[in-house]
Design a protein around this motif. Structure first.
Motif, PDB file in Angstrom:
ATOM      1  N   GLU A  23       0.759  -1.131   0.021  1.00 39.38           N
ATOM      2  CA  GLU A  23      -0.040   0.103  -0.154  1.00 39.38           C
ATOM      3  C   GLU A  23       0.934   1.124   0.085  1.00 39.38           C
ATOM      4  OE1 GLU A  23      -3.793   1.562   2.556  1.00 39.38           O
ATOM      5  OE2 GLU A  23      -2.255   0.700   3.545  1.00 39.38           O
ATOM      6  N   ILE A  54       0.376   5.359   0.190  1.00 43.17           N
ATOM      7  CA  ILE A  54      -0.696   6.564   0.496  1.00 43.17           C
ATOM      8  C   ILE A  54      -0.052   7.828   0.136  1.00 43.17           C
ATOM      9  CG2 ILE A  54      -1.995   7.515   2.364  1.00 43.17           C
ATOM     10  CD1 ILE A  54      -2.107   4.883   3.631  1.00 43.17           C
ATOM     11  N   CYS A 107      -6.624  11.743   0.306  1.00 40.31           N
ATOM     12  CA  CYS A 107      -5.631  11.119  -0.017  1.00 40.31           C
ATOM     13  C   CYS A 107      -5.594  10.336  -1.030  1.00 40.31           C
ATOM     14  CB  CYS A 107      -5.152   9.963   1.285  1.00 40.31           C
ATOM     15  SG  CYS A 107      -4.562  10.474   2.648  1.00 40.31           S
ATOM     16  N   ALA A 142      -4.705   6.327  -2.294  1.00 41.33           N
ATOM     17  CA  ALA A 142      -4.122   5.277  -1.804  1.00 41.33           C
ATOM     18  C   ALA A 142      -3.999   4.166  -3.049  1.00 41.33           C
ATOM     19  CB  ALA A 142      -5.130   4.550  -0.797  1.00 41.33           C
TER      20      ALA A 142
END
Length: 133
Positions: free
Chosen positions: A75, A77, A120, A122
């Motif tokens: 991940e 971000i 954000c 992601a």
């Protein structure tokens, strides 16, 4: 070049087939809403492939807390407004403000607290030998 511009440029280099960044910030996609005891978060999935690769634009309200958790994918971000503090399993604090980004490896345990209303992007990708590290 500002930190935000550097992160946007890096995202464009890593994901050349994604929609233009402004359309990711303003565009539509699959809508998700999470009601947590500590706040509300919204997400729009802008790209999803085989339930493994995902690009989502998300908002979390001031005070929202995501408890410690992990994902089956890597991940990344990118914060483009707000103030977020991530905490790793080891207790490390990672502070994100506009233009900052963080990467969590596959299965990395982490949590987050939103100290301001925050937006954000992601990006999640599977941990696969066929994909770049």
């Amino acid at each position: 070049m500002s930190p935000t511009s550097k992160n946007i440029q890096k995202l464009k280099e890593l994901t050349p087939n994604l929609p233009a960044f402004p359309s990711m910030i303003q565009g539509d996609g699959d809508f998700l809403k999470y009601e947590l005891e500590t706040g509300t978060t919204f997400a729009w999935n802008l790209l999803r492939e085989d339930n493994l690769v995902s690009v989502a634009r998300s908002f979390a309200s001031n005070g929202t807390v995501f408890p410690m958790h992990k994902h089956g994918q890597k991940e990344w971000i990118i914060c483009y407004s707000g103030h977020i503090v991530f905490t790793t399993e080891e207790g490390e604090k990672i502070v994100l403000k506009a233009g900052d980004s963080v990467f969590f490896p596959h299965e990395a345990i982490h949590g987050a607290k939103y100290l301001e209303d925050s937006w954000c992007i992601a990006v999640t990708v599977p941990d696969s030998p066929e994909l770049p590290k």
